[in-house]
Design an enzyme around this catalytic site. Structure first.
Site, mmCIF file in Angstrom:
data_model
loop_
_atom_site.group_PDB
_atom_site.id
_atom_site.type_symbol
_atom_site.label_atom_id
_atom_site.label_comp_id
_atom_site.label_asym_id
_atom_site.label_seq_id
_atom_site.Cartn_x
_atom_site.Cartn_y
_atom_site.Cartn_z
ATOM 1 C CG ASP A 1 55.885 -9.042 40.160
ATOM 2 O OD1 ASP A 1 54.538 -9.498 40.162
ATOM 3 O OD2 ASP A 1 56.054 -8.041 40.592
ATOM 4 C CG HIS B 1 54.294 -11.372 44.793
ATOM 5 N ND1 HIS B 1 53.668 -12.186 44.104
ATOM 6 C CD2 HIS B 1 54.137 -10.310 43.795
ATOM 7 C CE1 HIS B 1 53.121 -12.020 42.906
ATOM 8 N NE2 HIS B 1 53.203 -10.870 42.737
ATOM 9 C CG ASP B 2 51.388 -8.147 43.956
ATOM 10 O OD1 ASP B 2 52.048 -7.314 44.587
ATOM 11 O OD2 ASP B 2 51.286 -8.595 42.815
ATOM 12 C CG HIS C 1 47.865 -6.422 41.340
ATOM 13 N ND1 HIS C 1 48.026 -5.276 40.538
ATOM 14 C CD2 HIS C 1 49.285 -6.633 41.106
ATOM 15 C CE1 HIS C 1 48.928 -4.859 40.134
ATOM 16 N NE2 HIS C 1 49.965 -5.827 40.304
ATOM 17 C CG ASN C 2 43.275 -12.170 40.414
ATOM 18 O OD1 ASN C 2 44.185 -12.542 40.064
ATOM 19 N ND2 ASN C 2 42.447 -11.456 39.509
ATOM 20 C CB SER C 3 44.370 -15.764 44.650
ATOM 21 O OG SER C 3 43.390 -16.331 43.880
ATOM 22 C CB SER C 4 44.420 -15.735 38.946
ATOM 23 O OG SER C 4 43.173 -16.433 39.372
ATOM 24 C CG HIS C 5 49.574 -11.500 39.815
ATOM 25 N ND1 HIS C 5 50.669 -11.493 38.832
ATOM 26 C CD2 HIS C 5 50.119 -10.783 40.540
ATOM 27 C CE1 HIS C 5 51.475 -10.665 39.194
ATOM 28 N NE2 HIS C 5 51.482 -10.280 40.222
#
Length: 768
Positions: free
Chosen positions: A665, A536-537, A496-500
């Site tokens: 997602d 969103h995350d 759950h980082n900016s790549s996701h």
């Protein structure tokens, strides 16, 4: 004939006495002794014959289930001639005959001569006793059992022939394959006049409602049983009113292979046509066929319940219910229940009982979430469901888990010099050249941008969709906003980082470009979807909602253990955006438009919470997929307008947006295989880290299978695909037309299955 009466299968008639085996060997040797010993060990009754004549005589007397003939020495007797002689006897139809052949010296010989002679199978000589025993066991559970079922089929057809109800069996293409004598007697046809004809070729009565046949076909083609009143036309032209029950039979490949129709005449034919029409309308039940089974979820066991208590309590309850029903504020579900209650009063018994079951289901509080039973055999699914679809277990200790989010949220130091789209370095621009393709490699972009893919990909995608023009904001403001949002993703999280976030943004943009989606959504919906995907995350701590609730974290307390992370992502995104004009992309839009946009973004971010997964998918299927499919089936000039009204209604646009971001997602299993494997490794590592911390802190372990020492990653991926992905992407593909994604999904599922079948726990097979 009720489901209970017809529910047995051919296997229920398989209960037989000891199996009879005939061994035909000219001389005693180790091979014949091996089979004798194997028969004794398996408790089979064994007869031995030395000549073809004695073998045939013995078979005529005992009608053996299994005959094993020595085919190795042609000088003793002709094994193929003996097999033909046995096959010439009527009672050998269900006998399994095996040829014992020599081990080939050089080239393997064809088995066709054996098959032509009547043999079912060959056994290459092997006198080892366990080999003989294993062969008998395989025969018993394979060919012999199959013959028992065929034998049982004769008994079932005898029952059909004797039945007083008219029975008709058709193929999947509705070609008549069988009618019983009762059908011939009632309808006046001879069997030969009907077999091989399509149903549509048989004359129909004009007394049925015009759309009744269409209703019946629509129901049974979906694998559902139909029961109701129907007028059939006899051969002499008379119409006969019948109670009809049509059951689809699911066969090979999970497809409908036959339809069984059971008809019995209604003797009270003096009712008016109007009355008949009412009965037709009320008795067309839509009961799901019991043979329609989901490969993932256990069947729902709904039992009717009865009120218990004293007369006084019953009377008081009745009075309370009367007051409730007299209320002027009536929820839609209450109206539905009242309509069903009214319909029950005048329905036939099977329909009334079915409606009872419907009412039991409707009275549950969770209409869209499946009821989970315990499944010890699939702990991976249990743990995924527990970890993703619940809000954790309560802890009695006062230990609290304090999130890093207590710290001030990051503002990148280089915000004062935002770049424009034209200033993107050539190496990064080249990496993003194919970003409109589904197979775009986000991991390459992650490396090229030093783990800042969201800012660069966001600039390109937002530019392509004209977001700055829509929001009336400078490109510099958008760049600043993307940078500050990316800075608030935790680069220390493995998943759950900016790549996701960039990956989800890419999938969202891809889905927005599909024709059906473009027909449904307005520009404001597209802008909302892109912003929602980006944020969103944001500030995700790398732990699940269940973990935060169990740990008594500040966020869980703030949001009352309900959609904790999703609420935090949405709230923080707007806090970050609006507190500094340099990155406030909403600054220049009109107030009402901002409120509409804000509501859409919040709704989409909250839709990513997994506890409502099945609700969102089911609503999408029932409100959009099914009505569109019905339009396509029916055809007609007004279809285009009807489809447009389905696609663009405000309620359905919300459902499309929710489904879109949900699919974006968790689309990793639909990515090219290398990307799928990469993401599977990252999410597994994040879950392993959570389990490690739960053990350190003495918290309940939410997903015990995600122990880095014992976890099977292939099993966890198979469970996730089976439980959450397959149905959702089937529905999304039916709407948006995504054959490439479905092919990747199929390939990836087979990849994980292959690893699991090899008992491997890792992401990849070991090097050769």
């Amino acid at each position: 004939m009720s489901d209970v009466e017809s529910g047995f299968k051919a296997r229920d008639l398989e209960i037989v006495s000891e199996q009879q085996v005939l061994l035909v060997f000219a001389k005693e040797d180790s091979q014949s002794n091996g089979f004798c010993w194997a028969c004794e060990k398996a408790n089979f009754r064994c007869s031995m014959a030395r000549t073809p004549e004695s073998a045939l005589e013995c078979f005529l007397e005992k009608h053996h289930d299994l005959v094993i003939i020595d085919h190795r020495h042609s000088r003793h007797f002709d094994a193929e001639a003996l097999c033909r002689s046995i096959r010439a006897v009527n009672s050998s139809e269900n006998t399994v005959i095996v040829a014992v052949v020599k081990r080939p010296d050089r080239e393997e010989a064809s088995v066709m001569p054996l098959i032509n002679a009547g043999f079912n199978r060959r056994y290459v000589e092997n006198a080892n006793m366990m080999a003989c025993y294993n062969e008998l066991l395989q025969l018993e559970h394979g060919e012999v059992r199959a013959q028992f079922k065929l034998r049982a089929g004769n008994a079932i057809f005898t029952a059909l022939e004797q039945s007083q109800e008219a029975i008709e069996i058709t193929s999947e293409d509705q070609v008549i394959q069988y009618v019983n004598p009762a059908y011939e007697s009632i309808m006046g046809y001879q069997r030969g006049e009907l077999i091989g004809k399509e149903i549509i070729e048989v004359p129909k009565s004009e007394k049925n409602k015009p759309d009744l046949l269409e209703t019946i076909n629509s129901c049974i083609r979906k694998g559902k049983e139909w029961q109701g009143i129907y007028y059939a036309k006899k051969k002499n032209g008379d119409s006969i009113q019948q109670n009809v029950k049509i059951t689809p039979v699911i066969g090979q490949g999970g497809k409908i292979r036959h339809y069984v129709s059971i008809n019995w005449p209604l003797h009270d034919n003096n009712k008016s046509d109007k009355s008949t029409e009412r009965v037709q309308a009320e008795s067309q039940t839509d009961i799901q066929s019991s043979k329609h089974k989901d490969r993932r979820k256990g069947s729902l066991d709904v039992r009717s319940t009865t009120s218990r208590g004293s007369d006084g309590s019953s009377q008081r309850r009745h009075s309370s219910m009367a007051r409730i029903h007299s209320m002027t504020i009536e929820a839609p579900i209450t109206k539905v229940i009242n309509i069903i209650n009214a319909a029950q009063e005048s329905s036939p018994m099977p329909v009334a009982e079915a409606l009872d079951r419907v009412l039991e289901i409707l009275r549950t509080t969770e209409l869209y979430s499946p009821q989970f039973g315990t499944n010890d055999e699939d702990p991976h699914t249990n743990d995924l469901v527990g970890g993703l679809m619940t809000d954790g277990l309560r802890r009695l200790s006062g230990n609290e888990y304090i999130l890093a989010s207590k710290q001030p949220h990051h503002m990148p130091s280089h915000l004062t010099t935002p770049l424009t789209l034209n200033d993107i370095p050539p190496r990064i621009a080249q990496t993003m050249e194919n970003e409109e393709s589904w197979d775009f490699d986000i991991v390459n972009l992650e490396a090229a941008t030093m783990k800042r893919p969201l800012t660069y990909l966001g600039m390109k995608i937002f530019s392509r969709f004209g977001v700055c023009e829509y929001l009336n904001c400078p490109e510099a403001t958008l760049r600043s906003w993307l940078q500050v949002i990316e800075a608030n993703y935790h680069s220390s999280n493995s998943y759950h980082n900016s790549s996701h976030a960039a990956d989800v943004l890419h999938a969202t943009a891809y889905f927005l470009s599909k024709e059906r989606v473009k027909q449904s959504l307005d520009p404001i919906d597209e802008v909302a979807a892109l912003i929602a995907a980006t944020v969103h995350d944001v500030d995700h701590p790398g732990r699940t909602n269940s973990f935060l609730c169990n740990a008594g974290s500040e966020l869980a307390i703030l949001y009352n253990d309900t959609a904790v992370l999703e609420s935090h992502h949405a709230a923080l995104a707007f806090q970050i955006t609006t507190r500094d004009d340099k990155c406030n992309i909403f600054k220049n839009i009109e107030r009402n438009e901002y409120r509409t946009l804000r509501q859409a973004i919040i709704d989409m971010v909250l839709a990513t919470e997994m506890t409502k997964h099945f609700e969102h998918v089911n609503k999408f299927v029932n409100s959009i997929n099914k009505p569109l499919a019905a339009l396509e089936e029916n055809g007609g000039s007004s279809d285009e307008d009807s489809a447009k009204s389905i696609l663009t209604s405000p309620e359905n646009r919300i459902l499309v947006k929710r489904m879109l971001i949900k699919c974006a997602d968790i689309s990793n299993p639909c990515r090219p295989q290398e990307l799928c494997i990469e993401w599977a490794g990252r999410i597994s590592e994040e879950y392993f880290a959570q389990t490690d911390e739960e053990k350190r802190q003495g918290l309940p372990v939410v997903m015990p299978v995600f122990d880095r020492n014992t976890c099977s990653i292939p099993k966890s991926q198979i469970s996730f695909i089976d439980y959450f992905i397959t149905d959702m992407f089937d529905a999304w593909d039916a709407f948006a037309d995504l054959p490439n994604l479905m092919q990747h999904l199929d390939n990836n599922f087979k990849y994980w299955k292959g690893l699991d079948e090899r008992k491997l726990h890792s992401l990849r097979p070991p090097p050769e």
